[in-house]
Design a protein around this motif. Structure first.
Motif, mmCIF file in Angstrom:
data_model
loop_
_atom_site.group_PDB
_atom_site.id
_atom_site.type_symbol
_atom_site.label_atom_id
_atom_site.label_comp_id
_atom_site.label_asym_id
_atom_site.label_seq_id
_atom_site.Cartn_x
_atom_site.Cartn_y
_atom_site.Cartn_z
ATOM 1 N N PHE A 15 18.340 -19.172 7.103
ATOM 2 C CA PHE A 15 18.103 -19.322 8.534
ATOM 3 C C PHE A 15 19.407 -19.433 9.315
ATOM 4 O O PHE A 15 19.514 -18.933 10.438
ATOM 5 C CB PHE A 15 17.231 -20.554 8.803
ATOM 6 C CG PHE A 15 15.766 -20.332 8.549
ATOM 7 C CD1 PHE A 15 15.099 -19.260 9.108
ATOM 8 C CD2 PHE A 15 15.047 -21.195 7.742
ATOM 9 C CE1 PHE A 15 13.747 -19.048 8.883
ATOM 10 C CE2 PHE A 15 13.700 -20.997 7.498
ATOM 11 C CZ PHE A 15 13.044 -19.915 8.070
ATOM 12 N N GLU A 16 20.409 -20.102 8.748
ATOM 13 C CA GLU A 16 21.646 -20.313 9.486
ATOM 14 C C GLU A 16 22.428 -19.016 9.696
ATOM 15 O O GLU A 16 23.313 -18.952 10.556
ATOM 16 C CB GLU A 16 22.529 -21.326 8.769
ATOM 17 C CG GLU A 16 23.053 -20.855 7.429
ATOM 18 C CD GLU A 16 24.019 -21.843 6.803
ATOM 19 O OE1 GLU A 16 24.662 -21.470 5.810
ATOM 20 O OE2 GLU A 16 24.117 -22.974 7.302
ATOM 21 N N ASP A 17 22.117 -17.972 8.941
ATOM 22 C CA ASP A 17 22.798 -16.688 9.108
ATOM 23 C C ASP A 17 22.192 -15.836 10.215
ATOM 24 O O ASP A 17 22.782 -14.839 10.634
ATOM 25 C CB ASP A 17 22.758 -15.895 7.794
ATOM 26 C CG ASP A 17 23.517 -16.594 6.675
ATOM 27 O OD1 ASP A 17 24.497 -17.296 6.991
ATOM 28 O OD2 ASP A 17 23.116 -16.439 5.499
ATOM 29 N N VAL A 18 21.023 -16.227 10.681
ATOM 30 C CA VAL A 18 20.354 -15.473 11.746
ATOM 31 C C VAL A 18 21.040 -15.776 13.075
ATOM 32 O O VAL A 18 21.265 -16.934 13.420
ATOM 33 C CB VAL A 18 18.857 -15.827 11.821
ATOM 34 C CG1 VAL A 18 18.194 -15.077 12.978
ATOM 35 C CG2 VAL A 18 18.162 -15.500 10.514
ATOM 36 N N LYS A 19 21.374 -14.742 13.837
ATOM 37 C CA LYS A 19 22.107 -14.901 15.077
ATOM 38 C C LYS A 19 21.228 -14.600 16.297
ATOM 39 O O LYS A 19 20.456 -13.652 16.298
ATOM 40 C CB LYS A 19 23.321 -13.954 15.107
ATOM 41 C CG LYS A 19 24.255 -14.084 13.908
ATOM 42 C CD LYS A 19 24.873 -15.468 13.821
ATOM 43 C CE LYS A 19 25.805 -15.585 12.627
ATOM 44 N NZ LYS A 19 26.390 -16.935 12.491
ATOM 45 N N GLY A 20 21.349 -15.456 17.297
ATOM 46 C CA GLY A 20 20.716 -15.191 18.587
ATOM 47 C C GLY A 20 19.267 -15.595 18.725
ATOM 48 O O GLY A 20 18.682 -15.390 19.793
ATOM 49 N N GLN A 21 18.657 -16.163 17.682
ATOM 50 C CA GLN A 21 17.240 -16.554 17.752
ATOM 51 C C GLN A 21 17.074 -18.024 17.349
ATOM 52 O O GLN A 21 16.150 -18.378 16.624
ATOM 53 C CB GLN A 21 16.378 -15.652 16.861
ATOM 54 C CG GLN A 21 16.585 -14.172 17.054
ATOM 55 C CD GLN A 21 16.187 -13.693 18.443
ATOM 56 O OE1 GLN A 21 15.538 -14.419 19.212
ATOM 57 N NE2 GLN A 21 16.583 -12.478 18.801
ATOM 58 N N GLU A 22 17.979 -18.874 17.826
ATOM 59 C CA GLU A 22 17.973 -20.283 17.421
ATOM 60 C C GLU A 22 16.673 -20.990 17.777
ATOM 61 O O GLU A 22 16.228 -21.886 17.039
ATOM 62 C CB GLU A 22 19.160 -21.019 18.066
ATOM 63 C CG GLU A 22 20.524 -20.655 17.509
ATOM 64 C CD GLU A 22 21.026 -19.309 18.022
ATOM 65 O OE1 GLU A 22 20.411 -18.777 18.964
ATOM 66 O OE2 GLU A 22 22.022 -18.795 17.476
ATOM 67 N N HIS A 23 16.047 -20.622 18.907
ATOM 68 C CA HIS A 23 14.812 -21.289 19.321
ATOM 69 C C HIS A 23 13.685 -21.053 18.321
ATOM 70 O O HIS A 23 12.842 -21.936 18.102
ATOM 71 C CB HIS A 23 14.401 -20.796 20.709
ATOM 72 C CG HIS A 23 14.112 -19.328 20.791
ATOM 73 N ND1 HIS A 23 15.066 -18.363 20.544
ATOM 74 C CD2 HIS A 23 12.967 -18.660 21.087
ATOM 75 C CE1 HIS A 23 14.522 -17.164 20.695
ATOM 76 N NE2 HIS A 23 13.256 -17.305 21.019
#
Length: 523
Positions: A15-23
């Motif tokens: 999950f921490e590698d995913v960018k721009g979709q923190e919500h």
């Protein structure tokens, strides 16, 4: 191992590698940690924003033997099986090619059996909006009362095509377009891992072309570094590979267009085509450039809204000074129409060039934006010392003007009631004017003051200046108005910039119609 595209090679595993979709990531992580996992999720958003990636990470996380802050551990047997595609717990289905009711019935039969390993059986259905109506209906009952071990993750780029009965049974997550800064930072991170050098300006430009889709950004980047393998990736090299155009070209293109220089526009198009640039992309980016001009002309701090260097922003401001707002609106309207046509046309260049000629010839249209454009062209011609021929009024040919007998000079002044009659018959005045004047005076407010003067209120400064600033135009209008009622009419001109004040002005055309006061024709 065979070569993998960048977007596959660097697909996030946590999950921490995913960018721009923190919500979205935060919500899903909290559900896993609190064991409040839903049975149906709907991931919707534009392409390349991480819908399928997050769905796969979530599928691993709910089955992981040792989930943590990052999501799945990636080390346990379940994580390894899912990552390799050998697990029966996670099933991916492409609804674009499996969209019939029989395909969904097969899924419904499979979900009746609990997973042999792990906690959940996860079905990821991509492009779910492609399912037929009967397929959606077949899926409905299972979505409403699923087994405790079943999770559906539906992904779509066109959420408006999903039936409401499906939407109401899913937790909906809207994926945002990823910002230019986030995409550029991710590209820099991946290039550092690959050992490739690149200018920040080049990466920012690629991120901008990605249009919020990180996957598109990675594909564009891969195209550039493949062409210039082993070399530093510069901004100029990116422009050459992607067939893009620099801001300087758009600035000069705008100036030539505003000047109505058809030959100059055709020369620029020749250069663009000769360099292998795509005209549809050029049109799209030029529309975006015009959008930025609108922001510059209508906001006090455009630097907060426009993502470009200070140098380019200053150039944009200078370019915008020579354009009326209405002209920019017209450019965007016409070019947006032709861009949609160019996507499916075989002769893209012809369509584009016809649209540009149309923009240069504002007299081809009769709307207000075109009228302002024509006035702008006239003003530029006057500044350059070009004599503009006056437009003949009425239906009398110019060569026969001397043969028309002059009307007797009118000396008696009109009283307020007679001026009101003129207002009620305003169309008779308009019919004797040239098209430009007629268009301007058709969108004004008419009233009468206590002294018996006709008051013409203008909501636009351009139209007001055209009349109030020209003694010739004022004299012509006064003569026409006087001849209509047979009395001298005094006309006052007002410019009301405040829209609320303008709307509050009394409009007499609706109160004194032709049926109220009869005007005898004056010979």
């Amino acid at each position: 191992m065979s070569y993998q595209a960048l977007y596959r090679k660097f697909r996030p595993d946590h999950f921490e590698d995913v960018k721009g979709q923190e919500h979205i990531v935060t919500t899903l992580k909290n559900q896993i940690q609190s064991d409040h996992i839903g049975h149906a999720y709907l991931f919707c958003g534009t392409r390349g924003t991480g819908k399928t990636t997050i769905a796969k990470i979530f599928a691993k996380a709910v089955n992981c033997e040792n989930p943590g802050e990052k999501g799945p551990c990636g080390e346990c047997a379940m994580c390894r099986n899912i990552a390799s595609g050998n697990s029966m717990n996670v099933v991916e289905m492409d609804a674009a090619s499996n969209n019939k009711v029989d395909d969904i019935r097969q899924v419904i039969e499979e979900v009746q059996y609990s997973p042999p390993q792990g906690k959940y059986k996860v079905y990821i259905i991509d492009e779910v909006h492609m399912l037929t109506t009967s397929a959606f209906n077949a899926l409905l009952k299972t979505l409403e009362e699923p087994p405790s071990y079943l999770i559906f993750i539906l992904a779509t780029t066109e959420v408006h095509k999903i039936p409401l009965t499906i939407l109401s049974r899913c937790q909906r997550y809207d994926f945002k377009r990823i910002t230019v800064e986030t995409i550029a930072a991710r590209l820099r991170e991946l290039l550092d891992k690959e050992g490739v050098e690149a200018e920040e300006r080049a990466l920012t430009y690629i991120a901008k072309l990605a249009d919020g889709a990180l996957r598109d950004g990675l594909s564009l980047l891969e195209q550039c570094i493949s062409f210039y393998f082993g070399e530093t990736l510069t901004y100029e090299k990116v422009l050459k590979v992607l067939g893009a155009v620099d801001n300087e070209v758009y600035a000069s293109f705008t100036k030539v267009l505003a000047a109505g220089d058809v030959a100059g526009l055709m020369q620029i198009i020749d250069n663009i085509v000769a360099e292998g640039k795509d005209l549809t992309r050029f049109c799209d980016e030029f529309i975006w450039y015009l959008r930025n001009i609108l922001l510059v002309k209508s906001t006090e701090h455009p630097e907060n809204l426009i993502d470009m260097s200070e140098e380019n922003l200053n150039e944009l401001i200078e370019t915008g000074k020579s354009l009326e707002m209405e002209m920019v609106f017209r450019y965007i309207r016409v070019l947006s129409e032709v861009e949609n046509q160019m996507k499916y046309a075989t002769e893209k260049r012809v369509l584009f060039e016809v649209a540009l000629i149309k923009l240069c010839k504002a007299e081809m249209e009769r709307d207000y934006d075109s009228l302002v454009n024509r006035l702008h062209n006239l003003e530029e011609q006057l500044k350059n010392g070009v004599t503009v021929a006056p437009v003949a009024t009425g239906n009398v040919p110019q060569q026969a003007t001397e043969e028309v007998p002059k009307r007797p000079k009118i000396t008696e002044s009109a009283v307020p009631q007679e001026v009101k009659a003129l207002v009620g018959n305003w169309q008779q005045v308009l019919n004797q004017l040239d098209p430009v004047s007629k268009a301007m005076l058709n969108h004004v407010t008419l009233t009468v003051d206590d002294r018996g003067s006709l008051v013409i209120a203008f909501p636009e400064d351009t139209s007001y200046t055209y009349y109030a600033g020209s003694d010739e135009q004022k004299e012509l209008l006064a003569d026409i108005a006087s001849n209509v009622i047979g009395k001298n009419v005094k006309i006052e001109y007002q410019y009301v910039s405040n829209q609320r004040e303008y709307d509050a002005l009394p409009e007499l055309r609706g109160l004194f119609g032709e049926s109220d006061i009869v005007i005898e024709s004056v010979e």
